[in-house]
Write an enzyme that holds these catalytic residues in place. Structure first.
Site, PDB file in Angstrom:
ATOM      1  N   GLY A 104       0.770  -1.233   0.000  1.00  0.00           N
ATOM      2  CA  GLY A 104       0.000   0.000   0.000  1.00  0.00           C
ATOM      3  C   GLY A 104       0.804   1.288   0.000  1.00  0.00           C
ATOM      4  N   ASN A 136       1.445   3.044  -2.602  1.00  0.00           N
ATOM      5  CA  ASN A 136       0.710   3.967  -3.493  1.00  0.00           C
ATOM      6  C   ASN A 136      -0.517   4.536  -2.782  1.00  0.00           C
ATOM      7  OD1 ASN A 136       1.805   4.299  -6.342  1.00  0.00           O
ATOM      8  ND2 ASN A 136       2.075   2.103  -5.972  1.00  0.00           N
ATOM      9  N   MET A 177      -3.945  -6.807  -7.205  1.00  0.00           N
ATOM     10  CA  MET A 177      -3.382  -7.886  -8.027  1.00  0.00           C
ATOM     11  C   MET A 177      -4.445  -8.884  -8.493  1.00  0.00           C
ATOM     12  SD  MET A 177      -0.356  -6.871  -8.156  1.00  0.00           S
ATOM     13  CE  MET A 177       0.973  -6.056  -7.282  1.00  0.00           C
ATOM     14  N   LEU A 190      -9.943  -7.653 -13.321  1.00  0.00           N
ATOM     15  CA  LEU A 190     -11.398  -7.474 -13.257  1.00  0.00           C
ATOM     16  C   LEU A 190     -12.014  -7.778 -14.627  1.00  0.00           C
ATOM     17  CD1 LEU A 190     -11.257  -4.168 -11.212  1.00  0.00           C
ATOM     18  CD2 LEU A 190     -12.066  -6.390 -10.360  1.00  0.00           C
ATOM     19  N   HIS A 249       0.625   1.164 -13.136  1.00  0.00           N
ATOM     20  CA  HIS A 249       1.406   0.001 -13.556  1.00  0.00           C
ATOM     21  C   HIS A 249       2.889   0.380 -13.586  1.00  0.00           C
ATOM     22  CE1 HIS A 249       2.217  -3.827 -15.442  1.00  0.00           C
ATOM     23  NE2 HIS A 249       3.031  -3.184 -16.253  1.00  0.00           N
ATOM     24  N   ASP A 288      -4.224  -3.867 -18.626  1.00  0.00           N
ATOM     25  CA  ASP A 288      -3.278  -2.767 -18.891  1.00  0.00           C
ATOM     26  C   ASP A 288      -3.478  -2.143 -20.277  1.00  0.00           C
ATOM     27  OD1 ASP A 288      -2.023  -3.080 -16.383  1.00  0.00           O
ATOM     28  OD2 ASP A 288      -0.742  -4.665 -17.165  1.00  0.00           O
ATOM     29  N   LEU A 314      10.193   7.705  -7.717  1.00  0.00           N
ATOM     30  CA  LEU A 314      10.348   8.778  -8.709  1.00  0.00           C
ATOM     31  C   LEU A 314       9.150   8.913  -9.646  1.00  0.00           C
ATOM     32  CD1 LEU A 314      14.097   8.324  -9.755  1.00  0.00           C
ATOM     33  CD2 LEU A 314      13.138   9.885  -8.066  1.00  0.00           C
ATOM     34  N   ALA A 315       8.395   7.833  -9.798  1.00  0.00           N
ATOM     35  CA  ALA A 315       7.316   7.886 -10.790  1.00  0.00           C
ATOM     36  C   ALA A 315       5.932   7.615 -10.186  1.00  0.00           C
ATOM     37  CB  ALA A 315       7.612   6.913 -11.930  1.00  0.00           C
TER      38      ALA A 315
HETATM   39  C1  GAR Z   1       3.294  -1.123  -7.416  1.00  0.00           C
HETATM   40  O1  GAR Z   1       4.583  -1.089  -7.985  1.00  0.00           O
HETATM   41  C2  GAR Z   1       2.240  -1.136  -8.508  1.00  0.00           C
HETATM   42  O2  GAR Z   1       2.564  -0.348  -9.604  1.00  0.00           O
HETATM   43  C3  GAR Z   1       2.242  -2.601  -8.868  1.00  0.00           C
HETATM   44  O3  GAR Z   1       2.383  -3.275  -7.648  1.00  0.00           O
HETATM   45  C4  GAR Z   1       3.066  -2.454  -6.697  1.00  0.00           C
HETATM   46  C5  GAR Z   1       2.177  -2.296  -5.488  1.00  0.00           C
HETATM   47  O4  GAR Z   1       2.844  -1.618  -4.455  1.00  0.00           O
HETATM   48  N1  GAR Z   1       1.039  -2.944  -9.567  1.00  0.00           N
HETATM   49  C6  GAR Z   1       1.001  -3.834 -10.546  1.00  0.00           C
HETATM   50  O5  GAR Z   1       1.962  -4.477 -10.911  1.00  0.00           O
HETATM   51  C7  GAR Z   1      -0.360  -4.006 -11.193  1.00  0.00           C
HETATM   52  N2  GAR Z   1      -0.239  -4.623 -12.468  1.00  0.00           N
HETATM   53  P1  GAR Z   1       2.093  -0.927  -3.236  1.00  0.00           P
HETATM   54  O6  GAR Z   1       1.124  -1.966  -2.638  1.00  0.00           O
HETATM   55  O7  GAR Z   1       3.208  -0.614  -2.258  1.00  0.00           O
HETATM   56  O8  GAR Z   1       1.379   0.290  -3.731  1.00  0.00           O
END
Ligand code: GAR
Length: 201
Positions: free
Chosen positions: A15, A17, A94, A97, A113, A154, A182-183
């Site tokens: 989590g 993000n 993950m 849908l 992504h 995607d 960074l992104a």
């Molecule tokens: C992130 O890097 C996100 O972009 C990726 O999983 C990670 C989750 O991290 N998502 C995917 O690969 C979806 N296809 P987080 O739980 O720390 O946000």
């Protein structure tokens, strides 16, 4: 529609993000929307703790407790309706849908992504696997993408992208962390604000 878009964030793991979204809301980077609900498909996701610490309501919908994908998605939809959600943010969610779900919320689901789509994306490319594939291929630049979610994994319209240079000594783990810092943690909140603003205007 209400003055701020009502946002649900769907998560599965750490989590970070989600945390970036919570922080951006506090800083006012996100002001056109408000996170009203966090839904996890994993009862042990640390993202749930982050949500609770920020006093955001949480719900868990576990696939193993559902007969099939339809029931799993229906349980999520039930929660989204209960909270009158306008915008769904997939932040490390993950689970793919179905079209039944994505068509119900057309242009109202966004995903982050960890690559520059159309590279290293689609079925099977998630989390660390994306960075492993990028390093294996030997690309010199990677990054992150925020896009709308449709029935193609995607495959929806791209909203924002940010590039990150690969270093010679990168491992999948160091690259994942740098792409996040960074992104992802920048473009996801920016995209959430942009889309929320459009929804309420
Ligand atoms: C992130 O890097 C996100 O972009 C990726 O999983 C990670 C989750 O991290 N998502 C995917 O690969 C979806 N296809 P987080 O739980 O720390 O946000």
């Amino acid at each position: 529609m209400s003055k701020t878009a009502r946002i649900a964030v769907l998560v599965s793991g750490g989590g970070t993000n989600l945390q970036a979204l919570i922080n951006s809301q506090k800083k006012g980077i996100i002001s056109s929307g408000k996170i009203e609900l966090v839904i996890s498909n994993n009862a042990n996701a640390y993202a749930l703790t982050r949500a609770k610490k920020a006093s955001i309501d949480t719900a868990c919908v576990l696939k193993k407790e559902c007969a099939d994908q339809k029931e799993f998605e229906n349980k999520i939809i039930e929660k989204l309706k209960e909270y009158d959600i306008d915008l769904i943010v997939l932040a490390g969610f993950m689970s793919i849908l179905s079209e039944d779900f994505t068509s119900l919320y057309a242009n109202r689901i966004i995903n982050v992504h960890p690559s520059l789509i159309p590279s290293f994306c689609g079925k099977g490319f998630y989390g660390l696997k994306v960075h492993e594939a990028a390093l294996e291929k030997g690309v010199k630049v990677t990054g992150a993408t925020v896009h709308f979610v449709n029935e193609i994994p995607d495959g929806g319209e791209i909203i924002k992208q940010k590039a990150v240079y690969i270093r010679e000594d990168d491992t999948p783990e160091t690259l994942q962390k740098r792409v996040m810092r960074l992104a992802e943690w920048k473009i996801l909140p920016e995209a959430v604000e942009e889309v929320s603003k459009k929804l309420i205007n």
